[in-house]
Design an enzyme around this catalytic site. Structure first.
Site, PDB file in Angstrom:
ATOM      1  NE  ARG A 122      -3.961  -2.063   2.138  1.00 49.57           N
ATOM      2  CZ  ARG A 122      -3.776  -3.170   2.829  1.00 49.57           C
ATOM      3  NH1 ARG A 122      -2.740  -3.278   3.641  1.00 49.57           N
ATOM      4  NH2 ARG A 122      -4.614  -4.163   2.731  1.00 49.57           N
ATOM      5  CE  LYS A 144      -0.761  14.504 -13.643  1.00 47.47           C
ATOM      6  NZ  LYS A 144      -1.137  15.091 -14.953  1.00 47.47           N
ATOM      7  CD  GLU A 186       6.509  17.625 -22.337  1.00 38.85           C
ATOM      8  OE1 GLU A 186       6.117  18.570 -21.634  1.00 38.85           O
ATOM      9  OE2 GLU A 186       5.743  16.797 -22.851  1.00 38.85           O
ATOM     10  CE  LYS A 214       5.349  17.884 -13.615  1.00 38.06           C
ATOM     11  NZ  LYS A 214       5.326  16.669 -14.416  1.00 38.06           N
ATOM     12  CD  GLU A 224      -3.936  17.451 -14.774  1.00 37.15           C
ATOM     13  OE1 GLU A 224      -2.980  16.692 -14.555  1.00 37.15           O
ATOM     14  OE2 GLU A 224      -4.421  17.631 -15.871  1.00 37.15           O
ATOM     15  NE  ARG A 228       0.626  17.554 -12.145  1.00 36.72           N
ATOM     16  CZ  ARG A 228       1.289  16.704 -11.392  1.00 36.72           C
ATOM     17  NH1 ARG A 228       1.037  16.643 -10.103  1.00 36.72           N
ATOM     18  NH2 ARG A 228       2.200  15.909 -11.920  1.00 36.72           N
ATOM     19  CG  ASN A 232      -1.782  18.282 -19.701  1.00 34.06           C
ATOM     20  OD1 ASN A 232      -0.920  17.419 -19.837  1.00 34.06           O
ATOM     21  ND2 ASN A 232      -2.611  18.321 -18.684  1.00 34.06           N
ATOM     22  CG  HIS A 235       1.013  17.838 -23.754  1.00 30.65           C
ATOM     23  ND1 HIS A 235       1.821  18.941 -23.647  1.00 30.65           N
ATOM     24  CD2 HIS A 235       1.774  16.780 -23.356  1.00 30.65           C
ATOM     25  CE1 HIS A 235       3.006  18.571 -23.184  1.00 30.65           C
ATOM     26  NE2 HIS A 235       3.001  17.266 -23.005  1.00 30.65           N
ATOM     27  CG  HIS A 239      -2.073  13.776 -25.462  1.00 29.85           C
ATOM     28  ND1 HIS A 239      -2.553  14.455 -24.361  1.00 29.85           N
ATOM     29  CD2 HIS A 239      -0.819  13.378 -25.131  1.00 29.85           C
ATOM     30  CE1 HIS A 239      -1.614  14.461 -23.413  1.00 29.85           C
ATOM     31  NE2 HIS A 239      -0.573  13.816 -23.854  1.00 29.85           N
ATOM     32  CG  HIS A 251       5.651  13.232 -25.893  1.00 25.61           C
ATOM     33  ND1 HIS A 251       4.278  13.223 -25.986  1.00 25.61           N
ATOM     34  CD2 HIS A 251       5.965  14.072 -24.868  1.00 25.61           C
ATOM     35  CE1 HIS A 251       3.781  14.015 -25.050  1.00 25.61           C
ATOM     36  NE2 HIS A 251       4.782  14.538 -24.350  1.00 25.61           N
TER      37      HIS A 251
HETATM   38  N1  GLY Z   1       3.010  15.770 -17.281  1.00 26.10           N
HETATM   39  C1  GLY Z   1       1.998  16.594 -16.772  1.00 26.10           C
HETATM   40  C2  GLY Z   1       1.915  16.593 -15.279  1.00 26.10           C
HETATM   41  O1  GLY Z   1       2.799  16.100 -14.613  1.00 26.10           O
HETATM   42  O2  GLY Z   1       0.956  17.082 -14.747  1.00 26.10           O
END
Ligand code: GLY
Length: 345
Positions: A122, A144, A186, A214, A224, A228, A232, A235, A239, A251
């Site tokens: 966990r 993430k 990026e 970031k 998010e 946040r 994107n 993107h 995408h 990418h």
């Molecule tokens: N790659 C986008 C984020 O980390 O929110």
């Protein structure tokens, strides 16, 4: 830049998340400081890495008893079965909840290793040693983690913050040029999210500045719920091109065209002037990245894919530049989206 140096000259960037706060360290050879950032009470470490990373001579020493788990190469390692396999191997070795995972590699490895750490017992601690430009300025920072499903990328995952991140800029010397280009797309994005003065910085300073931008966004909106989504920027088109497939684009190259497309859309909706669109072209071009769509893009298919973007919760929503910075703009007409695709063809 308001960053400090320490850990053998590496640049320190704090990610201010209260009790989940941690530091990102950026510099050549900083992976050799891994033992300094492993939490003191960790007994054993499962090092998760990829064959290509180990073959490039990028190895680590966590300073405590450890075992190395080597996955296959590429993004295809991001599967639930790979998570199961890792967790079973951790259990067979006897990794406990007091121990830690160290994921060494690009975004695929840190996403997979981070998610395995998030669910094993966990949740156990994880440290990332990020070895690609894309990983250093995006995937390894912000918590993430996750894997892909046949139905879509990153559909299963968890927010699980690392205890520390080491961005070893020496590892970038081993990257193939196309992998470097992926990160540069990026990097171009960060020029528009915060102050654009990245040009004057050395590569480690520039990476640290991107991480800092970031980190500020993530600290303001870890899960998010709003801000946040600014990460994107560029993107939605990227995408869609990636989901459609069949184009020879990394990418970062897809993001690069996506930035120009977003600027053209913002111009057509009266949010920015022509000079700001030119600035987007200058930045993207300055990284020698594409500013135009690849040959033969099917506009109808791409516009159809915009509404399937996983960030689209309210019809087609784009992150667009404007007088108050980059913001979500909903309800863009398909005719406008198609016409603007022609502008970047
Ligand atoms: N790659 C986008 C984020 O980390 O929110």
């Amino acid at each position: 830049m308001s960053v400090e140096t320490g850990l053998k000259g590496a640049i320190q960037v704090p990610v201010d998340l209260g009790e989940r706060a941690y530091d990102v360290w950026v510099g050549p050879g900083v992976r050799h400081c891994l033992a300094d950032v492993i939490p003191g009470d960790v007994g054993r470490v499962a090092v998760v890495t990829q064959a290509a990373v180990a073959d490039a001579g990028i190895t680590v020493d966590p300073g405590v008893e450890h075992r190395v788990f080597i996955t296959d190469n590429g993004e295809q390692i991001k599967t639930l079965s790979a998570v199961e396999e890792l967790c079973r191997e951790f259990a067979q070795w006897g990794l406990t909840r007091r121990d830690a995972v160290v994921a060494v590699g690009g975004g695929a490895v840190t996403d997979l290793g981070g998610f395995a750490a998030a669910v094993y017992h966990r949740g156990i601690r994880v440290v990332f040693v990020s070895t690609t430009l894309l990983g250093q300025i995006d995937a390894s920072v912000g918590g993430k983690t996750g894997v892909n499903l046949p139905e879509g990328k990153n559909l299963v995952g968890a927010f699980w913050q690392p205890s520390a991140v080491l961005c070893d800029t020496e590892a970038l010397d081993t990257l193939p040029p196309e992998e470097m280009r992926s990160g540069l797309g990026e990097m171009a994005k960060y020029h528009f999210i915060a102050d654009a003065n990245l040009h004057s910085l050395s590569l480690p300073e520039r990476i640290a500045r991107c991480v800092q931008i970031k980190a500020e966004v993530v600290a303001a909106d870890e899960r998010e719920a709003g801000r946040r989504a600014v990460l994107n920027y560029g993107h939605t088109l990227a995408h869609a091109l990636e989901a459609h497939g069949g184009y020879d684009l990394r990418h970062g190259e897809a993001v690069a065209v996506g930035l120009i497309y977003a600027a053209e859309l913002a111009h057509r909706t009266g949010r920015i002037d022509a000079e700001r669109v030119d600035e987007h072209r200058r930045v993207v071009d300055g990284y020698r990245l594409p500013t135009r769509l690849p040959e033969g893009v099917d506009s109808d298919a791409i516009v159809g894919l915009f509404s399937r973007d996983k960030k689209a919760v309210d019809g087609v929503t784009f992150m667009l530049d404007g007088p108050d910075g980059i913001q979500p703009v909903a309800g863009l007409e398909p005719a406008l989206l198609r016409e603007t695709l022609e502008a970047v063809r």
